[in-house]
Write a protein that holds these residues in place. Structure first.
Motif, short mmCIF file in Angstrom:
data_model
loop_
_atom_site.label_atom_id
_atom_site.label_comp_id
_atom_site.label_asym_id
_atom_site.label_seq_id
_atom_site.Cartn_x
_atom_site.Cartn_y
_atom_site.Cartn_z
N LYS A 3 82.97 38.68 92.56
CA LYS A 3 82.12 38.75 94.10
C LYS A 3 82.24 39.80 94.94
O LYS A 3 83.16 39.85 95.60
CB LYS A 3 82.49 37.24 94.17
CG LYS A 3 81.88 36.29 92.89
CD LYS A 3 82.06 34.93 93.53
CE LYS A 3 83.09 34.94 93.14
NZ LYS A 3 83.58 32.91 93.01
N VAL A 4 81.71 40.21 95.92
CA VAL A 4 81.92 41.00 96.92
C VAL A 4 81.37 41.04 98.11
O VAL A 4 80.28 40.49 97.86
CB VAL A 4 81.31 42.70 96.64
CG1 VAL A 4 81.57 43.52 97.53
CG2 VAL A 4 81.82 43.01 95.11
N GLY A 33 75.38 39.92 101.21
CA GLY A 33 75.91 40.68 102.90
C GLY A 33 75.41 40.32 103.85
O GLY A 33 74.69 38.78 104.41
N ALA A 34 76.13 40.22 104.62
CA ALA A 34 76.23 39.48 106.43
C ALA A 34 75.96 40.15 107.22
O ALA A 34 76.38 41.89 107.58
CB ALA A 34 77.55 38.68 106.49
N ALA A 35 74.99 40.25 108.33
CA ALA A 35 74.66 40.85 109.52
C ALA A 35 75.79 40.74 110.75
O ALA A 35 75.23 41.59 111.58
CB ALA A 35 72.88 39.96 110.05
N ALA A 44 82.36 33.40 102.62
CA ALA A 44 84.15 33.60 102.32
C ALA A 44 83.72 32.34 102.39
O ALA A 44 84.61 32.20 101.12
CB ALA A 44 84.81 34.43 103.74
N ARG A 45 83.52 31.47 102.77
CA ARG A 45 84.28 29.76 102.39
C ARG A 45 83.43 29.32 101.54
O ARG A 45 83.78 28.56 100.63
CB ARG A 45 83.42 29.57 103.39
CG ARG A 45 84.84 28.93 104.93
CD ARG A 45 83.98 27.82 105.85
NE ARG A 45 85.79 28.22 106.54
CZ ARG A 45 84.88 28.46 107.94
NH1 ARG A 45 84.19 28.94 108.36
NH2 ARG A 45 85.54 28.21 108.66
N ARG A 46 81.84 30.14 101.69
CA ARG A 46 81.04 29.75 100.30
C ARG A 46 81.32 29.92 98.66
O ARG A 46 81.17 29.57 97.45
CB ARG A 46 79.42 29.61 100.62
CG ARG A 46 78.46 29.32 99.36
CD ARG A 46 76.80 28.81 100.29
NE ARG A 46 77.15 30.29 101.55
CZ ARG A 46 76.05 31.53 100.37
NH1 ARG A 46 75.93 31.56 99.31
NH2 ARG A 46 76.03 32.70 101.21
N ILE A 47 81.22 31.63 98.47
CA ILE A 47 81.03 32.18 97.67
C ILE A 47 82.33 32.54 97.53
O ILE A 47 83.09 32.93 95.94
CB ILE A 47 80.27 33.22 97.84
CG1 ILE A 47 80.62 34.88 98.44
CG2 ILE A 47 78.63 33.35 98.26
CD1 ILE A 47 80.30 35.72 98.40
N ARG A 48 83.69 32.57 98.25
CA ARG A 48 85.01 32.88 98.33
C ARG A 48 85.19 34.21 96.78
O ARG A 48 85.54 34.41 95.70
CB ARG A 48 85.68 32.41 96.37
CG ARG A 48 85.59 30.91 97.30
CD ARG A 48 86.80 30.75 98.50
NE ARG A 48 86.78 28.99 98.66
CZ ARG A 48 87.66 28.26 99.92
NH1 ARG A 48 88.50 29.26 99.63
NH2 ARG A 48 88.01 27.51 99.98
N PRO A 49 84.61 35.63 97.63
CA PRO A 49 84.31 36.88 97.24
C PRO A 49 85.54 37.65 96.38
O PRO A 49 86.99 36.86 97.22
CB PRO A 49 84.28 37.63 98.48
CG PRO A 49 84.59 36.91 99.89
CD PRO A 49 84.10 35.72 99.24
N ILE A 70 88.34 35.51 107.96
CA ILE A 70 88.69 35.30 106.69
C ILE A 70 89.23 34.83 105.78
O ILE A 70 89.95 33.94 104.60
CB ILE A 70 87.60 36.22 106.24
CG1 ILE A 70 86.34 36.32 106.70
CG2 ILE A 70 87.88 36.53 105.02
CD1 ILE A 70 85.57 37.96 106.29
N ARG A 71 90.16 35.32 106.17
CA ARG A 71 91.91 35.02 106.06
C ARG A 71 92.59 33.69 105.93
O ARG A 71 93.54 33.47 105.60
CB ARG A 71 92.93 36.17 106.41
CG ARG A 71 92.72 37.31 105.68
CD ARG A 71 93.11 37.57 104.52
NE ARG A 71 93.20 39.04 104.33
CZ ARG A 71 94.14 39.84 104.25
NH1 ARG A 71 95.20 39.43 103.93
NH2 ARG A 71 93.71 40.91 103.63
N ARG A 72 92.09 32.83 106.84
CA ARG A 72 92.28 31.99 106.75
C ARG A 72 91.46 30.19 105.40
O ARG A 72 92.40 29.44 105.32
CB ARG A 72 91.72 30.94 108.70
CG ARG A 72 92.61 31.64 109.73
CD ARG A 72 91.81 30.66 111.14
NE ARG A 72 92.28 31.23 111.98
CZ ARG A 72 92.45 31.03 113.04
NH1 ARG A 72 91.56 29.78 113.10
NH2 ARG A 72 92.98 31.47 114.21
N VAL A 73 90.35 31.26 105.36
CA VAL A 73 90.40 30.70 104.26
C VAL A 73 90.49 31.18 103.26
O VAL A 73 90.72 30.19 101.76
CB VAL A 73 88.02 31.38 104.26
CG1 VAL A 73 87.74 31.05 102.89
CG2 VAL A 73 87.47 30.56 105.05
N SER A 74 90.32 33.07 102.97
CA SER A 74 91.13 33.29 101.55
C SER A 74 92.04 34.08 101.65
O SER A 74 92.12 35.42 103.01
CB SER A 74 90.11 34.06 100.53
OG SER A 74 90.38 34.16 99.78
#
Length: 89
Positions: A3-4, A33-35, A44-49, A70-74
């Motif tokens: 997952k990317v 992709g995110a704009a 990132a929270r949803r898909i855990r890339p 994002i680093r707070r999530v993963s």
């Protein structure tokens, strides 16, 4: 399945990166992709890339700010991208 997540505000760049990764990683890869950075954090929270490609120059806050969110999530690896033509003389 890998997952990317790609955070890129230029639609053509996002499309090109997604296409290249699709060819390299195959049809089984999840490439999202995110704009903007806020969208990237939510994804990132949803898909855990397993990998994030992050544009440095994003709307609202720069990529460094969104990286810390994002680093707070993963603890996912994040590669920074830039197409800016800085003159480093």
């Amino acid at each position: 399945m890998i997952k990317v997540l790609i955070a890129e505000d230029e639609p053509l760049s996002l499309q090109n990166l997604t296409g290249h990764l699709r060819r390299l990683l195959g049809a089984d890869a999840l490439i999202e992709g995110a704009a903007n950075g806020r969208e990237a954090v939510d994804m990132a929270r949803r898909i855990r890339p397993q990998l994030v490609l992050m544009d440095i120059s994003l709307p609202f806050f720069n990529g460094y700010h969104w990286c810390s969110e994002i680093r707070r999530v993963s603890r996912v690896p994040i590669i920074f991208l830039s197409s800016a033509a800085d003159n480093m003389n």
